[in-house]
Design a protein around this motif. Structure first.
Motif, PDB file in Angstrom:
ATOM      1  N   VAL A 133       0.957  -0.898  -0.072  1.00 40.96           N
ATOM      2  CA  VAL A 133      -0.033  -0.394   0.369  1.00 40.96           C
ATOM      3  C   VAL A 133       1.322   0.848   0.291  1.00 40.96           C
ATOM      4  O   VAL A 133       0.613   2.396  -0.471  1.00 40.96           O
ATOM      5  CB  VAL A 133      -1.137   0.332   1.124  1.00 40.96           C
ATOM      6  N   ALA A 134       2.254   1.298   1.216  1.00 40.77           N
ATOM      7  CA  ALA A 134       2.858   2.281   0.708  1.00 40.77           C
ATOM      8  C   ALA A 134       3.335   2.647  -0.510  1.00 40.77           C
ATOM      9  O   ALA A 134       3.482   3.829  -0.928  1.00 40.77           O
ATOM     10  CB  ALA A 134       4.285   2.148   2.064  1.00 40.77           C
ATOM     11  N   GLN A 135       3.887   1.761  -0.838  1.00 46.83           N
ATOM     12  CA  GLN A 135       4.758   1.832  -2.357  1.00 46.83           C
ATOM     13  C   GLN A 135       3.379   2.561  -3.446  1.00 46.83           C
ATOM     14  O   GLN A 135       4.001   3.114  -3.970  1.00 46.83           O
ATOM     15  CB  GLN A 135       5.192   1.039  -3.136  1.00 46.83           C
ATOM     16  N   VAL A 136       2.289   2.349  -3.455  1.00 44.45           N
ATOM     17  CA  VAL A 136       1.589   2.111  -4.260  1.00 44.45           C
ATOM     18  C   VAL A 136       1.159   3.733  -4.460  1.00 44.45           C
ATOM     19  O   VAL A 136       0.942   4.974  -4.977  1.00 44.45           O
ATOM     20  CB  VAL A 136      -0.065   1.564  -4.080  1.00 44.45           C
ATOM     21  N   GLU A 137       1.208   4.374  -3.240  1.00 44.94           N
ATOM     22  CA  GLU A 137       0.506   5.287  -2.341  1.00 44.94           C
ATOM     23  C   GLU A 137       1.761   6.381  -2.893  1.00 44.94           C
ATOM     24  O   GLU A 137       1.422   7.954  -3.399  1.00 44.94           O
ATOM     25  CB  GLU A 137       1.080   5.573  -1.169  1.00 44.94           C
ATOM     26  N   HIS A 138       3.210   6.077  -2.809  1.00 48.66           N
ATOM     27  CA  HIS A 138       4.515   7.011  -3.104  1.00 48.66           C
ATOM     28  C   HIS A 138       4.152   6.993  -4.371  1.00 48.66           C
ATOM     29  O   HIS A 138       4.454   7.764  -4.877  1.00 48.66           O
ATOM     30  CB  HIS A 138       5.321   6.215  -2.254  1.00 48.66           C
ATOM     31  N   TYR A 139       3.520   6.041  -5.402  1.00 50.91           N
ATOM     32  CA  TYR A 139       3.872   6.435  -6.913  1.00 50.91           C
ATOM     33  C   TYR A 139       2.578   6.805  -7.065  1.00 50.91           C
ATOM     34  O   TYR A 139       2.673   7.598  -7.824  1.00 50.91           O
ATOM     35  CB  TYR A 139       3.530   4.863  -7.964  1.00 50.91           C
ATOM     36  N   ILE A 140       1.547   6.829  -6.507  1.00 47.76           N
ATOM     37  CA  ILE A 140       0.277   8.102  -6.571  1.00 47.76           C
ATOM     38  C   ILE A 140       0.534   9.462  -6.625  1.00 47.76           C
ATOM     39  O   ILE A 140       0.094  10.526  -7.208  1.00 47.76           O
ATOM     40  CB  ILE A 140      -0.572   7.550  -5.606  1.00 47.76           C
ATOM     41  N   ASP A 141       1.707   9.777  -5.374  1.00 45.13           N
ATOM     42  CA  ASP A 141       1.743  10.981  -5.238  1.00 45.13           C
ATOM     43  C   ASP A 141       2.791  11.404  -6.544  1.00 45.13           C
ATOM     44  O   ASP A 141       2.765  12.414  -6.368  1.00 45.13           O
ATOM     45  CB  ASP A 141       2.774  11.165  -4.578  1.00 45.13           C
ATOM     46  N   GLU A 142       3.758  10.939  -6.582  1.00 45.79           N
ATOM     47  CA  GLU A 142       4.415  11.129  -8.425  1.00 45.79           C
ATOM     48  C   GLU A 142       3.431  11.358  -8.836  1.00 45.79           C
ATOM     49  O   GLU A 142       4.051  11.928 -10.008  1.00 45.79           O
ATOM     50  CB  GLU A 142       5.472   9.998  -8.592  1.00 45.79           C
ATOM     51  N   MET A 143       3.150  10.604  -9.780  1.00 46.10           N
ATOM     52  CA  MET A 143       2.211  10.616 -11.490  1.00 46.10           C
ATOM     53  C   MET A 143       0.798  11.975 -10.689  1.00 46.10           C
ATOM     54  O   MET A 143       0.220  12.157 -12.188  1.00 46.10           O
ATOM     55  CB  MET A 143       0.475   9.092 -11.485  1.00 46.10           C
ATOM     56  N   ALA A 144       0.557  12.204  -9.561  1.00 47.20           N
ATOM     57  CA  ALA A 144      -0.533  13.348  -9.660  1.00 47.20           C
ATOM     58  C   ALA A 144       0.298  15.148  -9.580  1.00 47.20           C
ATOM     59  O   ALA A 144      -0.283  15.526 -10.004  1.00 47.20           O
ATOM     60  CB  ALA A 144      -0.820  13.153  -7.635  1.00 47.20           C
ATOM     61  N   LEU A 145       1.329  14.669  -9.648  1.00 51.85           N
ATOM     62  CA  LEU A 145       2.439  16.129  -9.929  1.00 51.85           C
ATOM     63  C   LEU A 145       2.063  16.524 -11.465  1.00 51.85           C
ATOM     64  O   LEU A 145       2.362  17.757 -12.168  1.00 51.85           O
ATOM     65  CB  LEU A 145       3.629  15.760 -10.143  1.00 51.85           C
ATOM     66  N   TYR A 146       1.724  15.867 -12.822  1.00 52.95           N
ATOM     67  CA  TYR A 146       1.817  15.430 -14.134  1.00 52.95           C
ATOM     68  C   TYR A 146       0.319  15.405 -14.272  1.00 52.95           C
ATOM     69  O   TYR A 146       0.463  14.963 -15.753  1.00 52.95           O
ATOM     70  CB  TYR A 146       2.655  14.439 -14.332  1.00 52.95           C
ATOM     71  N   LYS A 147      -0.934  15.648 -13.182  1.00 49.82           N
ATOM     72  CA  LYS A 147      -2.451  15.963 -13.745  1.00 49.82           C
ATOM     73  C   LYS A 147      -2.848  14.331 -13.829  1.00 49.82           C
ATOM     74  O   LYS A 147      -3.632  14.884 -15.101  1.00 49.82           O
ATOM     75  CB  LYS A 147      -2.116  16.961 -14.457  1.00 49.82           C
ATOM     76  N   ARG A 170      -5.830  12.602  -4.290  1.00 50.40           N
ATOM     77  CA  ARG A 170      -4.658  13.569  -4.879  1.00 50.40           C
ATOM     78  C   ARG A 170      -5.648  13.486  -6.062  1.00 50.40           C
ATOM     79  O   ARG A 170      -5.002  13.317  -7.419  1.00 50.40           O
ATOM     80  CB  ARG A 170      -3.652  12.450  -5.045  1.00 50.40           C
ATOM     81  N   TYR A 171      -6.821  13.499  -6.273  1.00 49.46           N
ATOM     82  CA  TYR A 171      -8.155  13.588  -7.476  1.00 49.46           C
ATOM     83  C   TYR A 171      -7.504  12.726  -8.423  1.00 49.46           C
ATOM     84  O   TYR A 171      -7.615  12.414  -9.799  1.00 49.46           O
ATOM     85  CB  TYR A 171      -8.052  14.945  -7.627  1.00 49.46           C
ATOM     86  N   ILE A 172      -7.516  11.665  -8.485  1.00 52.10           N
ATOM     87  CA  ILE A 172      -7.307  10.296  -8.985  1.00 52.10           C
ATOM     88  C   ILE A 172      -8.458   8.844  -8.915  1.00 52.10           C
ATOM     89  O   ILE A 172      -8.543   8.991  -7.729  1.00 52.10           O
ATOM     90  CB  ILE A 172      -5.327   9.842  -8.712  1.00 52.10           C
ATOM     91  N   THR A 173      -8.839   8.189  -9.794  1.00 55.47           N
ATOM     92  CA  THR A 173      -9.651   7.827  -9.325  1.00 55.47           C
ATOM     93  C   THR A 173      -9.174   6.333  -9.749  1.00 55.47           C
ATOM     94  O   THR A 173      -8.078   6.401 -10.886  1.00 55.47           O
ATOM     95  CB  THR A 173     -10.847   7.497 -10.263  1.00 55.47           C
TER      96      THR A 173
END
Length: 502
Positions: free
Chosen positions: A164-178, A234-237
């Motif tokens: 879960v923590a690794q997926v959340e880390h990737y979510i934070d990174e992808m959110a930077l680019y909309k 992070r407004y990601i579905t």
């Protein structure tokens, strides 16, 4: 004698740094500098808290946040006054010597505007430790909105499991680019990664290994809901995928009764594809799918359940059509729309079904026919969009069956005019899949996703009129110092000039 004409004053320009490229930029040549006494106001608590948390870490400033203030702060995030052209995801950012105002019609637009603001600030603003500044923002107005409504990233947690923590880390990174969709590939031959209460062996047995024979793992339903909640912040579905009728060895190994011959195969830790299939003629198969999809749909607020459908070479063409015809109404009965790899276009598709193109060629007659009949398509051509492809012959991680995908190859195509017969309004957007046969750690994810994920998200977000490789390469290079400040293990492509601090 008359004096010489006054020299022309050059028009002010924004620094060429923002990825994805904004739709409109008008610079004033002024500068805003964030002071230690600055305040933040926001009409949305989540977005305001997100921005303030990032700025506090790197600036060391207190930056008190007021939600719903009548008087705007030094940085103000407002849900009123945005031009109608920005739609539900766009924003307008105005920077002046006295402060910055971001306006949007929805919180998601404010969040996207915050990403642009952070890119306009010095790269060290992304640091988790206090840095000296000064914290400047160029003056002017950016008005911005997305080209496509679907801008996704897929993570395969079946070949190798990620916490879960690794997926959340990737979510934070992808959110930077909309990015606004996270597609989780939750099942495959090598592993089943989500607890299904009505079929418990799927996780405990089917999730007990991975490629190479590691321990694997799985998400409890609470884990999965935690990922959904974090993505939502992070407004990601989230789009969950249960691949079928092929790529199903982990399920078939978990329950002998799902096999046509009643015999469960062993667990699988290799990387070959196409050998497994659910038993299309078996009534229990559809009870199984109904119960799995039912539990997953109840946990998933997003509109889609991805049913896979690719590489089903152990299923006859007639059985495949029968299968897709039976599964679509099962998903619909649970209140969700079907999403599937473009192979599902071999069967008639419901009007709500979303197809995902992954092939390496530019023509697919079945998909073109489906598009002509109203099917929307997400574009993920493997030779441009697959983040698991090697960059070059010399790079270590990844595969090369679709070719080598350097960053300019990832950027160098038009999703809206790529597949014959699938153009214009038929295109729902873009997705960047990351398959994990060779991907084991978060550092591996970083290496394959960056810098290519931002390239693909520019194709998804930016108006095609802004498409320019020279400009993009410069703006992408400007991300290097940001990634260095964040500790992102990105690939330093030789196609990009990386500035000092990258």
């Amino acid at each position: 004698m008359l004096g010489s004409p006054a020299p022309a004053i050059a028009a002010a320009t924004f620094p060429n740094v923002v990825v994805p490229a904004p739709a409109s930029e008008v610079a004033t040549g002024t500068t805003f500098t964030l002071a230690s006494s600055a305040t933040v106001t926001s009409d949305d608590a989540n977005v305001g808290g997100y921005l303030a948390a990032i700025l506090r870490k790197s600036t060391g400033y207190a930056l008190p946040l007021t939600v719903g203030a009548t008087t705007p702060g030094t940085i103000a995030l407002s849900l009123s006054g945005a031009p109608s052209s920005v739609g539900t995801e766009g924003y307008q950012l105005v920077s002046s010597p006295t402060g910055v105002v971001i306006r949007a019609t929805q919180a998601t637009g404010l969040f996207h505007g915050v990403q642009t603001l952070l890119q306009l600030m010095p790269a060290s603003v992304m640091s988790s430790a206090v840095k000296p500044g000064p914290w400047t923002v160029p003056g002017g107005t950016i008005t911005d909105w997305p080209r496509f409504g679907y801008r996704g990233a897929m993570l395969d947690v079946a070949r190798h499991f990620f916490s879960v923590a690794q997926v959340e880390h990737y979510i934070d990174e992808m959110a930077l680019y909309k990015v606004n969709y996270l597609h989780l590939h939750l099942s495959d031959d090598q592993g089943w990664r989500i607890v299904i209460n009505s079929w418990p062996n799927l996780a405990t047995h089917g999730g007990s290994t991975e490629v190479g024979g590691g321990a694997g793992g799985y998400y409890t339903q609470a884990d999965y809901q935690a990922i959904i909640a974090y993505a939502s912040s992070r407004y990601i579905t989230v789009v969950p995928e249960i691949d079928m009728p092929g790529h199903t060895n982990a399920a078939l190994s978990s329950y002998a009764s799902l096999n046509c011959n009643g015999v469960a195969p062993g667990l699988y830790t290799g990387t070959d594809v196409g050998f497994s299939s659910l038993c299309v003629s078996l009534a229990l198969t559809y009870t199984f799918i109904d119960q799995v999809v039912g539990e997953l749909a109840a946990l998933t607020p997003g509109p889609y359940i991805h049913i896979g459908g690719d590489e089903a070479s152990s299923t006859s063409a007639s059985d495949y059509q029968t299968f897709i015809n039976k599964v679509q109404p099962i998903v619909a009965a649970h209140g969700k729309a079907v999403m599937g790899w473009h192979n599902i276009a071999a069967a008639p598709l419901a009007s709500s079904t979303l197809a995902q193109f992954w092939d390496t060629n530019k023509s697919n007659s079945a998909l073109a026919a489906a598009a002509a009949n109203g099917t929307k398509v997400v574009m993920s051509p493997a030779n441009h969009a697959y983040l698991d492809m090697k960059y070059t012959r010399k790079t270590k991680l990844g595969q090369n069956w679709a070719g080598y995908v350097e960053v300019n190859t990832a950027y160098g195509w038009d999703p809206g005019n790529y597949v014959s017969g699938v153009t214009g309004s038929s295109v729902a957007g873009v997705e960047a899949p990351l398959w994990t046969e060779t991907i084991v750690t978060s550092a591996d994810i970083d290496q394959m996703a960056f810098p290519r994920l931002p390239a693909l998200m520019e194709l998804g977000w930016s108006q095609y009129s802004t498409h320019n490789t020279t400009s993009f390469d410069q703006r992408l290079g400007a991300q290097g110092p940001r990634w260095a400040a964040m500790g992102v293990n990105y690939y330093k492509s030789t196609q990009i000039t990386w500035p000092s601090g990258s």
